[in-house]
Design a protein around this motif. Structure first.
Motif, PDB file in Angstrom:
ATOM      1  N   VAL A 124      53.141  -1.287  45.897  1.00  0.00           N
ATOM      2  CA  VAL A 124      53.262  -0.308  46.959  1.00  0.00           C
ATOM      3  C   VAL A 124      54.454  -0.752  47.791  1.00  0.00           C
ATOM      4  CG1 VAL A 124      52.053   0.907  48.769  1.00  0.00           C
ATOM      5  CG2 VAL A 124      50.755  -0.259  46.986  1.00  0.00           C
ATOM      6  N   VAL A 125      55.454   0.087  47.839  1.00  0.00           N
ATOM      7  CA  VAL A 125      56.673  -0.271  48.556  1.00  0.00           C
ATOM      8  C   VAL A 125      56.973   0.822  49.566  1.00  0.00           C
ATOM      9  CG1 VAL A 125      59.149  -0.694  48.318  1.00  0.00           C
ATOM     10  CG2 VAL A 125      57.572  -1.590  46.615  1.00  0.00           C
ATOM     11  N   LEU A 126      57.330   0.404  50.782  1.00  0.00           N
ATOM     12  CA  LEU A 126      57.678   1.350  51.831  1.00  0.00           C
ATOM     13  C   LEU A 126      59.032   0.943  52.395  1.00  0.00           C
ATOM     14  CD1 LEU A 126      57.101   3.610  53.846  1.00  0.00           C
ATOM     15  CD2 LEU A 126      55.706   2.011  55.156  1.00  0.00           C
ATOM     16  N   LEU A 127      60.062   1.706  52.020  1.00  0.00           N
ATOM     17  CA  LEU A 127      61.407   1.399  52.495  1.00  0.00           C
ATOM     18  C   LEU A 127      61.827   2.466  53.489  1.00  0.00           C
ATOM     19  CD1 LEU A 127      63.088   0.412  49.094  1.00  0.00           C
ATOM     20  CD2 LEU A 127      61.869  -1.029  50.735  1.00  0.00           C
ATOM     21  N   HIS A 128      62.209   2.034  54.669  1.00  0.00           N
ATOM     22  CA  HIS A 128      62.563   2.960  55.739  1.00  0.00           C
ATOM     23  C   HIS A 128      63.951   2.573  56.225  1.00  0.00           C
ATOM     24  CE1 HIS A 128      61.319   5.684  59.111  1.00  0.00           C
ATOM     25  NE2 HIS A 128      62.284   5.020  59.709  1.00  0.00           N
ATOM     26  N   ASP A 129      64.936   3.436  55.962  1.00  0.00           N
ATOM     27  CA  ASP A 129      66.278   3.186  56.473  1.00  0.00           C
ATOM     28  C   ASP A 129      66.837   1.862  55.933  1.00  0.00           C
ATOM     29  OD1 ASP A 129      68.557   3.574  57.923  1.00  0.00           O
ATOM     30  OD2 ASP A 129      67.698   3.009  59.858  1.00  0.00           O
ATOM     31  N   THR A 130      66.727   1.676  54.619  1.00  0.00           N
ATOM     32  CA  THR A 130      67.268   0.467  53.986  1.00  0.00           C
ATOM     33  C   THR A 130      68.318   0.861  52.954  1.00  0.00           C
ATOM     34  OG1 THR A 130      65.681   0.429  52.154  1.00  0.00           O
ATOM     35  CG2 THR A 130      65.027  -0.681  54.196  1.00  0.00           C
ATOM     36  N   GLU A 131      69.170  -0.099  52.609  1.00  0.00           N
ATOM     37  CA  GLU A 131      70.253   0.147  51.639  1.00  0.00           C
ATOM     38  C   GLU A 131      70.450  -1.071  50.756  1.00  0.00           C
ATOM     39  OE1 GLU A 131      73.318   2.346  54.528  1.00  0.00           O
ATOM     40  OE2 GLU A 131      74.269   1.355  52.814  1.00  0.00           O
ATOM     41  N   GLY A 132      70.626  -0.821  49.472  1.00  0.00           N
ATOM     42  CA  GLY A 132      71.073  -1.882  48.571  1.00  0.00           C
ATOM     43  C   GLY A 132      70.096  -3.027  48.397  1.00  0.00           C
ATOM     44  N   LEU A 133      68.829  -2.781  48.641  1.00  0.00           N
ATOM     45  CA  LEU A 133      67.848  -3.863  48.474  1.00  0.00           C
ATOM     46  C   LEU A 133      67.534  -4.087  46.994  1.00  0.00           C
ATOM     47  CD1 LEU A 133      65.116  -3.216  51.213  1.00  0.00           C
ATOM     48  CD2 LEU A 133      67.346  -4.320  51.423  1.00  0.00           C
ATOM     49  N   VAL A 134      67.164  -5.313  46.673  1.00  0.00           N
ATOM     50  CA  VAL A 134      66.531  -5.621  45.392  1.00  0.00           C
ATOM     51  C   VAL A 134      65.130  -6.124  45.740  1.00  0.00           C
ATOM     52  CG1 VAL A 134      66.600  -6.988  43.287  1.00  0.00           C
ATOM     53  CG2 VAL A 134      68.732  -6.237  44.360  1.00  0.00           C
ATOM     54  N   VAL A 135      64.135  -5.298  45.468  1.00  0.00           N
ATOM     55  CA  VAL A 135      62.757  -5.640  45.824  1.00  0.00           C
ATOM     56  C   VAL A 135      61.977  -5.904  44.544  1.00  0.00           C
ATOM     57  CG1 VAL A 135      60.664  -4.894  47.027  1.00  0.00           C
ATOM     58  CG2 VAL A 135      62.908  -4.134  47.840  1.00  0.00           C
ATOM     59  N   VAL A 136      61.347  -7.047  44.481  1.00  0.00           N
ATOM     60  CA  VAL A 136      60.548  -7.417  43.318  1.00  0.00           C
ATOM     61  C   VAL A 136      59.102  -7.603  43.786  1.00  0.00           C
ATOM     62  CG1 VAL A 136      60.366  -8.972  41.338  1.00  0.00           C
ATOM     63  CG2 VAL A 136      62.591  -8.618  42.439  1.00  0.00           C
ATOM     64  N   PRO A 137      58.324  -6.528  43.763  1.00  0.00           N
ATOM     65  CA  PRO A 137      56.960  -6.589  44.283  1.00  0.00           C
ATOM     66  C   PRO A 137      55.991  -6.947  43.158  1.00  0.00           C
ATOM     67  CG  PRO A 137      57.627  -4.299  43.972  1.00  0.00           C
ATOM     68  CD  PRO A 137      58.672  -5.174  43.311  1.00  0.00           C
ATOM     69  N   GLN A 138      55.573  -8.199  43.107  1.00  0.00           N
ATOM     70  CA  GLN A 138      54.766  -8.646  41.970  1.00  0.00           C
ATOM     71  C   GLN A 138      53.453  -9.249  42.433  1.00  0.00           C
ATOM     72  OE1 GLN A 138      55.848  -8.657  38.548  1.00  0.00           O
ATOM     73  NE2 GLN A 138      57.846  -7.773  38.909  1.00  0.00           N
ATOM     74  N   SER A 139      53.063  -8.951  43.665  1.00  0.00           N
ATOM     75  CA  SER A 139      51.800  -9.517  44.148  1.00  0.00           C
ATOM     76  C   SER A 139      50.728  -8.450  44.319  1.00  0.00           C
ATOM     77  CB  SER A 139      52.014 -10.201  45.500  1.00  0.00           C
ATOM     78  OG  SER A 139      52.171  -9.229  46.523  1.00  0.00           O
ATOM     79  N   GLY A 140      51.118  -7.176  44.222  1.00  0.00           N
ATOM     80  CA  GLY A 140      50.159  -6.108  44.489  1.00  0.00           C
ATOM     81  C   GLY A 140      50.036  -5.766  45.959  1.00  0.00           C
ATOM     82  N   ARG A 141      50.687  -6.550  46.824  1.00  0.00           N
ATOM     83  CA  ARG A 141      50.630  -6.265  48.255  1.00  0.00           C
ATOM     84  C   ARG A 141      51.647  -5.192  48.622  1.00  0.00           C
ATOM     85  NH1 ARG A 141      51.543 -10.918  51.803  1.00  0.00           N
ATOM     86  NH2 ARG A 141      53.573 -10.760  50.798  1.00  0.00           N
ATOM     87  N   LEU A 142      51.436  -4.595  49.782  1.00  0.00           N
ATOM     88  CA  LEU A 142      52.426  -3.657  50.307  1.00  0.00           C
ATOM     89  C   LEU A 142      53.664  -4.429  50.757  1.00  0.00           C
ATOM     90  CD1 LEU A 142      53.373  -0.923  51.549  1.00  0.00           C
ATOM     91  CD2 LEU A 142      52.085  -1.549  53.590  1.00  0.00           C
ATOM     92  N   VAL A 143      54.828  -3.979  50.315  1.00  0.00           N
ATOM     93  CA  VAL A 143      56.085  -4.543  50.796  1.00  0.00           C
ATOM     94  C   VAL A 143      56.771  -3.466  51.630  1.00  0.00           C
ATOM     95  CG1 VAL A 143      58.331  -5.482  50.176  1.00  0.00           C
ATOM     96  CG2 VAL A 143      56.328  -6.056  48.801  1.00  0.00           C
ATOM     97  N   ALA A 144      56.903  -3.717  52.926  1.00  0.00           N
ATOM     98  CA  ALA A 144      57.531  -2.752  53.822  1.00  0.00           C
ATOM     99  C   ALA A 144      58.808  -3.356  54.382  1.00  0.00           C
ATOM    100  CB  ALA A 144      56.578  -2.389  54.955  1.00  0.00           C
ATOM    101  N   ALA A 145      59.887  -2.578  54.333  1.00  0.00           N
ATOM    102  CA  ALA A 145      61.149  -3.050  54.904  1.00  0.00           C
ATOM    103  C   ALA A 145      61.744  -1.928  55.733  1.00  0.00           C
ATOM    104  CB  ALA A 145      62.121  -3.479  53.810  1.00  0.00           C
ATOM    105  N   LEU A 146      62.369  -2.308  56.837  1.00  0.00           N
ATOM    106  CA  LEU A 146      62.891  -1.358  57.810  1.00  0.00           C
ATOM    107  C   LEU A 146      64.273  -1.809  58.252  1.00  0.00           C
ATOM    108  CD1 LEU A 146      62.482   0.795  60.240  1.00  0.00           C
ATOM    109  CD2 LEU A 146      61.638  -1.174  61.511  1.00  0.00           C
ATOM    110  N   GLY A 147      65.271  -0.943  58.082  1.00  0.00           N
ATOM    111  CA  GLY A 147      66.579  -1.201  58.695  1.00  0.00           C
ATOM    112  C   GLY A 147      67.346  -2.390  58.154  1.00  0.00           C
ATOM    113  N   VAL A 148      67.011  -2.855  56.961  1.00  0.00           N
ATOM    114  CA  VAL A 148      67.765  -3.980  56.388  1.00  0.00           C
ATOM    115  C   VAL A 148      68.599  -3.500  55.203  1.00  0.00           C
ATOM    116  CG1 VAL A 148      66.334  -5.911  57.155  1.00  0.00           C
ATOM    117  CG2 VAL A 148      65.669  -4.639  55.120  1.00  0.00           C
ATOM    118  N   ARG A 149      69.647  -4.257  54.865  1.00  0.00           N
ATOM    119  CA  ARG A 149      70.488  -3.863  53.739  1.00  0.00           C
ATOM    120  C   ARG A 149      70.911  -5.086  52.911  1.00  0.00           C
ATOM    121  NH1 ARG A 149      76.023  -1.370  55.196  1.00  0.00           N
ATOM    122  NH2 ARG A 149      74.717   0.298  56.057  1.00  0.00           N
TER     123      ARG A 149
END
Lengths: 366, 366
Positions: A303-328
């Motif tokens: 479960v990934v929630l990206l809000h106003d982000t750019e160019g991220l590499v997100v590797v969600p491998q724990s089953g947890r929610l990964v939320a990112a805001l305003g990062v690039r």
């Protein structure tokens, strides 16, 4: 029939905390599909060979995982190295065992942890290399450079052999400084060395005997005992005495100097998945260039929630929610017991974190 | 004897994913010590009152956690709001119940989720406010502004009352635009409204009756039934009919207009822990300004590995390793089921993530 050898080793510390000593890079689904890098390597070989003719060389710690990922490969084709002794021992072990079955068999060696963007063009390139191998050359598939990369070795090639696509390799070049890499890029005579090889086993083993007689003798002993009751005894007696050396350095450089190495240039979207930044470049992203590296089973669907982000590499491998805001341009790797965050441009330095953990005695995370 | 009332409500959505609807801000150890904000609030009251005279008003969902954190506060002093009805109902409920026991008792109201840098100076300031309250004023403790903050309301105060430290409050001011906040900062006559109140319950309840007769009548009914068998019946009949309004708006603004509000300026390192950026400003960090917000029990002792980072606010609350490399001024909050990353300067916008989760139906993370 063509034998495919897949050396599956190396822990990929620059892909920490995803890649671990106990569950290295090649076992992970970093392909943009549910397939692991290892599985994708075998799938890619489909048009060239069969699982019966596919041989994986891996460490004792990873045999079980390899066997489960590659259910179609016969158990006896999964060769277990008692300890890691670099690529020459691994590849030559497979060559010697193949030669016991078919002395002049053709084989190719393909790393378990590379990505290929265009598998069909890759197959065509391997087929051209096979033609060179049939003529008695030790073939290496070089990659047409697209940038002045300083992180790879290069092949310097000369005139074509006959009228075919095969060129003779003049020299293997170490990883160059930036200025030299620039000249390589412009020369039209340099390719990246992707350690992708095709040859006749008898040709390779003869060259091994010439340049590395000790390695050749040891591996011949092991290969002869392989299908007998003495396998374990001989393996554990001989293997630890084998020199730890790469196949490039042990065989290919000297063979090139003797005019025995050929290459076919490849242009099929090769990527060695060296770090998370590279991975982000090769996998598809959203409109803002955010790449979410999924692929695990449904039970750990991220479960990934990206809000106003750019160019991220997100590797969600724990089953947890990964939320990112305003990062690039960040790398965020989320695993069940460790989280790692760094800028994409620092992705190479992830290795330093692993070094620090080892120094601190936090081996359980490594 | 002085009664302390602690309204413990509000979920603190800008502190997500640490603060949740089910486990809000005041229950968390954001104090730089193992104490939660709520526990620190009670500890700070030590020189002023006793647990017997400490009353917490909280929601049904949090009573159990409050009771466990404040073992010294008698059960009957933990008042349960059936539903949230803003601060006026909560504070007036406590006032009315205190008045049933001691009609002219002195009480103070102190939020459960603020940090105080210098508790001793805070106690001295409350003692000065008590003097004003004994003279019949509704006292509010204002905070000397240190910056042109646009996120708080202000108190505009006039001349001293007599020769004491108490000043009469002329007007409550809404959160100002930046230019107005600048004039407030320079005026020497404006204080931040921290919603910290001290008064005689009879004075407060009379002012409530004058301005909010409906609220007063309802709460009087509830308070009279409180120690009887009818408590639940009356509470569930009356409470839902009470207006949802803040005590500032319902009582204090009108009382100030009538000349009945006093203030003593406070300067004791007040912080409302509104977001993670603010939290990072108030808690001590390492040499590079990285703040690791610990405080949970030893079994979830955080493992943090910071390499070449600056100005981070790291909240490791899952027990997992949190590793960061080469990043600066980020907030990283790691909880068992959700991870959140944002720049410190975007910490206010964390609320938007919570809004999005609600819209997506991901209530389990909220």
């Amino acid at each position: 029939m063509f034998f495919a050898v897949i050396p599956a080793g190396g822990s990929g510390t620059r892909l920490w905390p995803l890649s671990r000593a106990g569950h290295p890079k090649f076992l992970h689904p970093l392909t943009g599909t549910p397939s692991s890098l290892l599985q994708a390597t075998v799938e890619r070989l489909g048009p060239l060979t069969t699982p019966d003719h596919t041989i994986v060389v891996t460490g004792a710690a990873h045999v079980a995982a390899v066997a489960r990922q590659l259910v179609e490969v016969p158990e006896e084709n999964i060769l277990v190295e008692p300890t890691p002794r670099d690529s020459c021992a691994a590849i030559a072990l497979a060559a010697a065992i193949i030669a016991e079955r078919e002395p002049a068999a053709l084989m190719g060696s393909f790393a378990a942890d590379h990505l290929i963007g265009d598998p069909q063009r890759w197959v065509e390139t391997v087929r051209r290399a096979i033609v060179g191998a049939q003529q008695g050359l030790l073939m290496t598939i070089g990659i047409k450079p697209t940038r002045p990369e300083t992180g790879y070795g290069y092949l310097q090639f000369g005139e074509p052999v006959g009228d075919g696509p095969v060129h003779r390799v003049e020299e293997f070049k170490e990883k160059p400084p930036a200025a030299v890499a620039e000249t390589y890029l412009r020369s039209g005579h340099h390719l990246w060395n992707a350690s992708m090889f095709v040859w006749r086993t008898d040709v390779f083993l003869a060259e091994l005997a010439r340049q590395q007689p000790e390695l050749h003798a040891g591996l011949t002993r092991i290969a002869r005992a392989w299908d007998s009751r003495e396998r374990d005894e001989v393996l554990h007696e001989v293997w630890p005495t084998l020199p730890k050396i790469s196949v490039d350095y042990a065989v290919m450089e000297g063979a090139a100097a003797a005019g025995r190495v050929g290459t076919v240039p490849g242009d099929f979207g090769w990527n060695d998945v060296g770090d998370f930044h590279t991975l982000g470049d090769v996998l598809p992203g959203d409109q803002a260039g955010n790449v979410v590296v999924t692929g695990e089973s449904a039970e750990t669907k991220p479960v990934v929630l990206l809000h106003d982000t750019e160019g991220l590499v997100v590797v969600p491998q724990s089953g947890r929610l990964v939320a990112a805001l305003g990062v690039r341009d960040l790398v965020v790797v989320d695993t069940p017991d460790a989280l790692m965050i760094c800028p994409r441009e620092r992705a190479q330095d992830v290795k330093k974190l692993v070094d620090t953990l080892k120094q601190r005695g936090d081996e359980k995370y490594v």
